[in-house]
Design a protein around this motif. Sequence first.
Motif, PDB file in Angstrom:
ATOM      1  N   UNK A 117      30.419 -11.167 -10.009  1.00 25.39           N
ATOM      2  CA  UNK A 117      29.417 -11.740 -10.898  1.00 25.39           C
ATOM      3  C   UNK A 117      28.802 -10.645 -11.764  1.00 25.39           C
ATOM      4  N   UNK A 118      28.584 -10.970 -13.008  1.00 26.77           N
ATOM      5  CA  UNK A 118      27.976 -10.004 -13.933  1.00 26.77           C
ATOM      6  C   UNK A 118      26.461  -9.941 -13.788  1.00 26.77           C
ATOM      7  N   UNK A 119      25.898 -10.892 -13.022  1.00 30.56           N
ATOM      8  CA  UNK A 119      24.447 -10.970 -12.911  1.00 30.56           C
ATOM      9  C   UNK A 119      23.886 -10.028 -11.857  1.00 30.56           C
ATOM     10  N   UNK A 120      24.728  -9.524 -10.989  1.00 31.53           N
ATOM     11  CA  UNK A 120      24.216  -8.863  -9.788  1.00 31.53           C
ATOM     12  C   UNK A 120      23.370  -7.631 -10.105  1.00 31.53           C
ATOM     13  N   UNK A 121      23.815  -6.803 -11.037  1.00 30.73           N
ATOM     14  CA  UNK A 121      23.089  -5.568 -11.342  1.00 30.73           C
ATOM     15  C   UNK A 121      21.673  -5.877 -11.820  1.00 30.73           C
ATOM     16  N   UNK A 122      21.549  -6.820 -12.750  1.00 35.99           N
ATOM     17  CA  UNK A 122      20.234  -7.166 -13.279  1.00 35.99           C
ATOM     18  C   UNK A 122      19.367  -7.812 -12.199  1.00 35.99           C
ATOM     19  N   UNK A 123      19.985  -8.683 -11.412  1.00 37.87           N
ATOM     20  CA  UNK A 123      19.241  -9.339 -10.343  1.00 37.87           C
ATOM     21  C   UNK A 123      18.743  -8.323  -9.322  1.00 37.87           C
ATOM     22  N   UNK A 124      19.564  -7.346  -9.017  1.00 34.29           N
ATOM     23  CA  UNK A 124      19.168  -6.375  -7.988  1.00 34.29           C
ATOM     24  C   UNK A 124      17.967  -5.558  -8.450  1.00 34.29           C
ATOM     25  N   UNK A 125      17.978  -5.140  -9.704  1.00 37.80           N
ATOM     26  CA  UNK A 125      16.844  -4.360 -10.215  1.00 37.80           C
ATOM     27  C   UNK A 125      15.578  -5.220 -10.216  1.00 37.80           C
ATOM     28  N   UNK A 126      15.687  -6.409 -10.827  1.00 39.24           N
ATOM     29  CA  UNK A 126      14.503  -7.275 -10.955  1.00 39.24           C
ATOM     30  C   UNK A 126      13.983  -7.717  -9.581  1.00 39.24           C
ATOM     31  N   UNK A 127      14.884  -8.182  -8.727  1.00 42.73           N
ATOM     32  CA  UNK A 127      14.453  -8.729  -7.436  1.00 42.73           C
ATOM     33  C   UNK A 127      13.916  -7.647  -6.502  1.00 42.73           C
ATOM     34  N   UNK A 128      14.448  -6.445  -6.622  1.00 36.32           N
ATOM     35  CA  UNK A 128      13.927  -5.339  -5.814  1.00 36.32           C
ATOM     36  C   UNK A 128      12.487  -5.039  -6.207  1.00 36.32           C
ATOM     37  N   UNK A 129      12.211  -5.027  -7.490  1.00 44.63           N
ATOM     38  CA  UNK A 129      10.847  -4.784  -7.967  1.00 44.63           C
ATOM     39  C   UNK A 129       9.923  -5.927  -7.545  1.00 44.63           C
ATOM     40  N   UNK A 130      10.398  -7.169  -7.677  1.00 48.47           N
ATOM     41  CA  UNK A 130       9.595  -8.330  -7.263  1.00 48.47           C
ATOM     42  C   UNK A 130       9.257  -8.247  -5.773  1.00 48.47           C
ATOM     43  N   UNK A 131      10.273  -7.998  -4.949  1.00 47.16           N
ATOM     44  CA  UNK A 131      10.050  -7.924  -3.509  1.00 47.16           C
ATOM     45  C   UNK A 131       9.091  -6.816  -3.129  1.00 47.16           C
ATOM     46  N   UNK A 132       9.215  -5.669  -3.801  1.00 47.08           N
ATOM     47  CA  UNK A 132       8.344  -4.536  -3.493  1.00 47.08           C
ATOM     48  C   UNK A 132       6.890  -4.851  -3.837  1.00 47.08           C
ATOM     49  N   UNK A 133       6.667  -5.427  -5.008  1.00 47.32           N
ATOM     50  CA  UNK A 133       5.306  -5.744  -5.438  1.00 47.32           C
ATOM     51  C   UNK A 133       4.676  -6.831  -4.571  1.00 47.32           C
ATOM     52  N   UNK A 134       5.450  -7.866  -4.275  1.00 47.28           N
ATOM     53  CA  UNK A 134       4.927  -8.953  -3.438  1.00 47.28           C
ATOM     54  C   UNK A 134       4.594  -8.441  -2.038  1.00 47.28           C
ATOM     55  N   UNK A 135       5.458  -7.598  -1.479  1.00 45.06           N
ATOM     56  CA  UNK A 135       5.225  -7.054  -0.140  1.00 45.06           C
ATOM     57  C   UNK A 135       3.905  -6.285  -0.086  1.00 45.06           C
ATOM     58  N   UNK A 136       3.673  -5.442  -1.080  1.00 42.14           N
ATOM     59  CA  UNK A 136       2.450  -4.632  -1.096  1.00 42.14           C
ATOM     60  C   UNK A 136       1.215  -5.512  -1.283  1.00 42.14           C
ATOM     61  N   UNK A 137       1.308  -6.501  -2.199  1.00 45.39           N
ATOM     62  CA  UNK A 137       0.163  -7.371  -2.455  1.00 45.39           C
ATOM     63  C   UNK A 137      -0.199  -8.199  -1.225  1.00 45.39           C
ATOM     64  N   UNK A 138       0.798  -8.761  -0.556  1.00 44.82           N
ATOM     65  CA  UNK A 138       0.532  -9.559   0.645  1.00 44.82           C
ATOM     66  C   UNK A 138      -0.047  -8.668   1.742  1.00 44.82           C
ATOM     67  N   UNK A 139       0.465  -7.453   1.855  1.00 41.27           N
ATOM     68  CA  UNK A 139      -0.019  -6.507   2.869  1.00 41.27           C
ATOM     69  C   UNK A 139      -1.496  -6.181   2.634  1.00 41.27           C
ATOM     70  N   UNK A 140      -1.902  -6.127   1.360  1.00 43.17           N
ATOM     71  CA  UNK A 140      -3.289  -5.806   1.020  1.00 43.17           C
ATOM     72  C   UNK A 140      -4.198  -7.011   1.216  1.00 43.17           C
ATOM     73  N   UNK A 141      -3.721  -8.193   0.812  1.00 47.65           N
ATOM     74  CA  UNK A 141      -4.573  -9.382   0.790  1.00 47.65           C
ATOM     75  C   UNK A 141      -4.785  -9.972   2.181  1.00 47.65           C
ATOM     76  N   UNK A 142      -3.715 -10.082   2.965  1.00 45.26           N
ATOM     77  CA  UNK A 142      -3.800 -10.739   4.273  1.00 45.26           C
ATOM     78  C   UNK A 142      -4.060  -9.696   5.369  1.00 45.26           C
ATOM     79  N   UNK A 143      -5.269  -9.664   5.843  1.00 48.15           N
ATOM     80  CA  UNK A 143      -5.674  -8.775   6.949  1.00 48.15           C
ATOM     81  C   UNK A 143      -5.043  -7.387   6.786  1.00 48.15           C
ATOM     82  N   UNK A 144      -5.507  -6.616   5.807  1.00 51.45           N
ATOM     83  CA  UNK A 144      -4.926  -5.272   5.622  1.00 51.45           C
ATOM     84  C   UNK A 144      -5.043  -4.437   6.891  1.00 51.45           C
ATOM     85  N   UNK A 145      -3.987  -3.725   7.256  1.00 56.94           N
ATOM     86  CA  UNK A 145      -3.988  -3.023   8.544  1.00 56.94           C
ATOM     87  C   UNK A 145      -4.963  -1.861   8.581  1.00 56.94           C
ATOM     88  N   UNK A 146      -5.628  -1.710   9.712  1.00 56.03           N
ATOM     89  CA  UNK A 146      -6.384  -0.497   9.979  1.00 56.03           C
ATOM     90  C   UNK A 146      -6.372  -0.260  11.486  1.00 56.03           C
TER      91      UNK A 146
END
Length: 266
Positions: A117-146
Amino acid sequence: MKGLILIAKISIASGVSWELAKMLGSKHPYLAPLTVILSIQETIQHSAVYAFYRIIGTLFGIAATIFIIKHLEVNGWTIGLLLTIGMVLPVVLRLDKTIIHQIALTILLVFVFVHKTNYYVYDRIRDTIIGALVAIMIHIIIVPPNYVKEARRTLTQFGIDLGQLFKKAAYWVNNNCEFVEGENLIDDTTNLLQELHQVEKEFKKAEKSLRLNPFGRNKKQQLKQNEQFLFHLKHGYTYISGVLTTFNDWSETNSLPTVDPQKWAV
């Protein structure tokens, strides 16, 4: 409880990132929750660092692969060659091993899927950034660890055990400093030193858990107060370990000074 919270965070962030990736046109939305699962670490700082390394590794791996990938056949030899080429520069530059692993993973998956598939390279870049940002935001918003509470718990236990050592030492000094009992007290100081190292480890963990935590101001104040308490306890440990060693040496050589034992015990 912390385990249940972590499960909830990973589950929610994975679902949100999948749907967000689909909304933005991804044909491989599973790449976003994959990044979420890998990125949510023990603390927000660890998660942010890992997410950053994953993004950098992904970009580096794609750059190392994309220009020659269509001219090679998919087989074990070409994959091994690409992995060697792609990972040599990061190793020479002594980059973090997480980046190197992400480069290798990206090269492997891009090499296999880009032929389908020709879409994979673009999807990997975009989805990696999406996953990284969502992970950090959820980690901050929902009971941030201490881990301030855990650090305080180990500190309190260390203080109690140190106090018990002082009491044992006072009793020993007040009862003629038997050498065998002194050796046992020296062993106790060694065990207590291991406990002190664990306390310091927990304090470092607590400090890291408050970095990038927008709700951690009060916890930082508590941690600072606990650090002052630890400072005094460490001085107390240094004192008692030194005094016990001196008295035990005197006891072994039968050269105890003619002083009032009760005063030393006090």
